[in-house]
Design an enzyme around this catalytic site. Structure first.
Site, PDB file in Angstrom:
ATOM      1  N   HIS A  85       0.853  -1.190   0.000  1.00 21.15           N
ATOM      2  CA  HIS A  85       0.000   0.000   0.000  1.00 21.15           C
ATOM      3  C   HIS A  85       0.887   1.237   0.000  1.00 21.15           C
ATOM      4  O   HIS A  85       1.932   1.277   0.653  1.00 21.15           O
ATOM      5  CB  HIS A  85      -0.992  -0.007   1.176  1.00 21.15           C
ATOM      6  CG  HIS A  85      -0.441   0.283   2.537  1.00 21.15           C
ATOM      7  ND1 HIS A  85      -0.324   1.558   3.039  1.00 21.15           N
ATOM      8  CD2 HIS A  85       0.013  -0.539   3.514  1.00 21.15           C
ATOM      9  CE1 HIS A  85       0.163   1.508   4.267  1.00 21.15           C
ATOM     10  NE2 HIS A  85       0.385   0.247   4.575  1.00 21.15           N
ATOM     11  N   ASP A  97       5.861   2.872   6.994  1.00 17.38           N
ATOM     12  CA  ASP A  97       4.497   2.377   6.751  1.00 17.38           C
ATOM     13  C   ASP A  97       3.766   3.264   5.759  1.00 17.38           C
ATOM     14  O   ASP A  97       3.096   4.225   6.162  1.00 17.38           O
ATOM     15  CB  ASP A  97       3.721   2.321   8.080  1.00 17.38           C
ATOM     16  CG  ASP A  97       2.310   1.799   7.892  1.00 17.38           C
ATOM     17  OD1 ASP A  97       1.461   2.088   8.759  1.00 17.38           O
ATOM     18  OD2 ASP A  97       2.032   1.125   6.872  1.00 17.38           O
ATOM     19  N   GLU A 131      -5.282   1.656   2.191  1.00 12.26           N
ATOM     20  CA  GLU A 131      -5.136   0.487   3.079  1.00 12.26           C
ATOM     21  C   GLU A 131      -5.448   0.882   4.505  1.00 12.26           C
ATOM     22  O   GLU A 131      -6.054   0.148   5.265  1.00 12.26           O
ATOM     23  CB  GLU A 131      -3.718  -0.076   2.986  1.00 12.26           C
ATOM     24  CG  GLU A 131      -3.493  -1.371   3.778  1.00 12.26           C
ATOM     25  CD  GLU A 131      -3.120  -1.160   5.243  1.00 12.26           C
ATOM     26  OE1 GLU A 131      -2.786  -0.020   5.615  1.00 12.26           O
ATOM     27  OE2 GLU A 131      -3.210  -2.120   6.023  1.00 12.26           O
ATOM     28  N   GLU A 132      -5.039   2.082   4.879  1.00 14.82           N
ATOM     29  CA  GLU A 132      -5.187   2.519   6.271  1.00 14.82           C
ATOM     30  C   GLU A 132      -6.650   2.720   6.660  1.00 14.82           C
ATOM     31  O   GLU A 132      -6.977   2.805   7.843  1.00 14.82           O
ATOM     32  CB  GLU A 132      -4.393   3.820   6.512  1.00 14.82           C
ATOM     33  CG  GLU A 132      -2.900   3.706   6.256  1.00 14.82           C
ATOM     34  CD  GLU A 132      -2.145   2.882   7.295  1.00 14.82           C
ATOM     35  OE1 GLU A 132      -2.770   2.307   8.197  1.00 14.82           O
ATOM     36  OE2 GLU A 132      -0.909   2.797   7.189  1.00 14.82           O
ATOM     37  N   ASP A 160       4.378  -4.794   3.677  1.00 10.16           N
ATOM     38  CA  ASP A 160       3.829  -3.672   4.425  1.00 10.16           C
ATOM     39  C   ASP A 160       4.673  -3.513   5.691  1.00 10.16           C
ATOM     40  O   ASP A 160       4.565  -4.303   6.633  1.00 10.16           O
ATOM     41  CB  ASP A 160       2.362  -3.952   4.789  1.00 10.16           C
ATOM     42  CG  ASP A 160       1.705  -2.800   5.530  1.00 10.16           C
ATOM     43  OD1 ASP A 160       0.498  -2.923   5.821  1.00 10.16           O
ATOM     44  OD2 ASP A 160       2.392  -1.796   5.824  1.00 10.16           O
ATOM     45  N   HIS A 247       2.501   4.963  12.677  1.00 15.27           N
ATOM     46  CA  HIS A 247       1.316   5.840  12.589  1.00 15.27           C
ATOM     47  C   HIS A 247       1.531   7.175  13.287  1.00 15.27           C
ATOM     48  O   HIS A 247       0.575   7.814  13.749  1.00 15.27           O
ATOM     49  CB  HIS A 247       0.066   5.132  13.121  1.00 15.27           C
ATOM     50  CG  HIS A 247      -0.452   4.091  12.193  1.00 15.27           C
ATOM     51  ND1 HIS A 247      -1.609   3.376  12.429  1.00 15.27           N
ATOM     52  CD2 HIS A 247       0.028   3.640  11.016  1.00 15.27           C
ATOM     53  CE1 HIS A 247      -1.818   2.526  11.434  1.00 15.27           C
ATOM     54  NE2 HIS A 247      -0.826   2.665  10.564  1.00 15.27           N
TER      55      HIS A 247
HETATM   56  N1  DTR Z   1      -1.848  -2.791   9.737  1.00 17.66           N
HETATM   57  C1  DTR Z   1      -0.673  -2.418   8.960  1.00 17.66           C
HETATM   58  C2  DTR Z   1       0.616  -2.680   9.746  1.00 17.66           C
HETATM   59  C3  DTR Z   1       0.664  -4.024  10.350  1.00 17.66           C
HETATM   60  C4  DTR Z   1       0.465  -4.321  11.659  1.00 17.66           C
HETATM   61  N2  DTR Z   1       0.626  -5.672  11.847  1.00 17.66           N
HETATM   62  C5  DTR Z   1       0.920  -6.233  10.665  1.00 17.66           C
HETATM   63  C6  DTR Z   1       1.165  -7.557  10.314  1.00 17.66           C
HETATM   64  C7  DTR Z   1       1.397  -7.865   8.968  1.00 17.66           C
HETATM   65  C8  DTR Z   1       1.395  -6.848   8.015  1.00 17.66           C
HETATM   66  C9  DTR Z   1       1.151  -5.506   8.354  1.00 17.66           C
HETATM   67  C10 DTR Z   1       0.929  -5.232   9.688  1.00 17.66           C
HETATM   68  C11 DTR Z   1      -0.722  -0.936   8.660  1.00 17.66           C
HETATM   69  O1  DTR Z   1      -0.836  -0.165   9.618  1.00 17.66           O
HETATM   70  O2  DTR Z   1      -0.629  -0.571   7.480  1.00 17.66           O
HETATM   71 ZN    ZN Z   2      -0.428   1.709   8.877  1.00 15.72          ZN
HETATM   72 ZN    ZN Z   3       0.973  -0.510   6.392  1.00 13.15          ZN
END
Ligand code: DTR
Ligand code: ZN
Ligand code: ZN
Ligand code: ZN
Length: 277
Positions: A85, A97, A131-132, A160, A247
């Site tokens: 993403h 991220d 994605e977020e 990611d 974040h």
């Molecule tokens: N949720 C994703 C970051 C994230 C957190 N735990 C995992 C495990 C596997 C892949 C991604 C992630 C984000 O904040 O974009």
């Molecule tokens: Zn994120």
């Molecule tokens: Zn992410």
């Protein structure tokens, strides 16, 4: 597979950082920084000979974009996909991220072009929007695929967060063949890995997994805390989050561990070459 020069990946991250800086400090869905990011990546892929397409969708009343890039050639009935993403949260530039995954697959795509690689299978790269907001772009893409087109995707690889400053080396524990491909790479360079299990439902591989497409990927950790055992194995600091700027506004170009970024980018290229040959 070629070595992916980490300096090239870092250069892409520097460009994403300057895009965020020039656009209110973020690259979030529906903001100018996101569209500028997508246009920047698309231009490089067009110049490298990829067939690109922007897929538009609406989320929270704002227009979002996925970028799909196909490398001409290979068996159209066997598609190896790699995706990341490209959107950040509104709080900051989102360099780890997920500039890290986005830049690594971009540099891998450019390496395919430099090598004029002729894979047996067809290669497709994707940069997801929103994605977020809940994997909106990748869900939109998968939902738009006919069942016939879904069946053609032999592997979906997700990246990611792969440059976390206090890194772990996690391999998605999903499809066994894909998992083994990554583990073989890391074993070859003497890096121990751990299975990534809490990622299910938390990134763009989930829509693919939910329709039965084999998925895998790499992850260097987010807000979870690195244990003493993990620090003994991987270095870094125990008792501290893998990415303390997850974040947050401090997820800038300095929020990257170059060694982790390099190793994960090289593992990514190895998997793309291995699974498509
Ligand atoms: N949720 C994703 C970051 C994230 C957190 N735990 C995992 C495990 C596997 C892949 C991604 C992630 C984000 O904040 O974009
Ligand atoms: Zn994120
Ligand atoms: Zn992410
Ligand atoms: Zn490298």
């Amino acid at each position: 597979a070629p070595d992916i020069p980490v300096a090239n990946v870092k250069a892409h991250l520097a460009q994403l950082q300057s895009i965020a800086t020039a656009n209110g400090g973020n690259r979030a869905h529906g903001r100018t920084g996101y569209k500028a990011s997508i246009d920047h990546v698309k231009a490089k892929l067009d110049a490298a000979g990829f067939t690109t397409a922007l897929q538009q969708f609406t989320s929270s009343g704002r227009t979002g974009y996925n970028l799909i890039a196909d490398w001409p050639g290979g068996d159209a009935n066997q598609v190896v996909m790699a995706g990341s993403h490209l959107d950040s949260v509104t709080a900051g530039p989102g360099i780890n991220d997920n500039g890290s995954g986005s830049a690594a697959i971009l540099e891998t795509a450019l390496a395919v072009s430099r090598a004029q690689y002729q894979p047996t299978k067809h290669l497709r790269f994707a940069w997801w929007g929103a994605e977020e907001l809940g994997m909106v772009g990748s869900k939109y893409y998968v939902n738009g695929l006919s069942s016939a087109n879904r069946a053609k995707i032999s592997d979906y690889l997700n990246f990611d967060m792969i440059g976390s400053p206090n890194p772990g080396y996690f391999v998605y524990h999903c499809d066994p063949t894909i998992e083994k491909t990554f583990k073989d790479y890391f074993a070859g360079v003497g890096i121990a890995t751990e299975p990534e299990t809490e990622g299910d439902g938390r990134s763009d591989h989930s829509p693919f997994k939910n329709v039965g497409i084999p998925v895998g990927g790499l992850f260097s950790g987010a807000d979870y805390i690195k244990t003493a055992a993990q620090a003994a194995k991987w270095g870094g600091t125990s008792g501290q989050a893998f990415d303390r700027c997850y974040h947050a506004s401090c997820d800038t170009a300095s929020n990257i561990d170059d060694t982790a970024l390099n190793r994960n980018a090289d593992a990514l290229a190895y998997a793309v070459w291995t699974l498509s040959s």
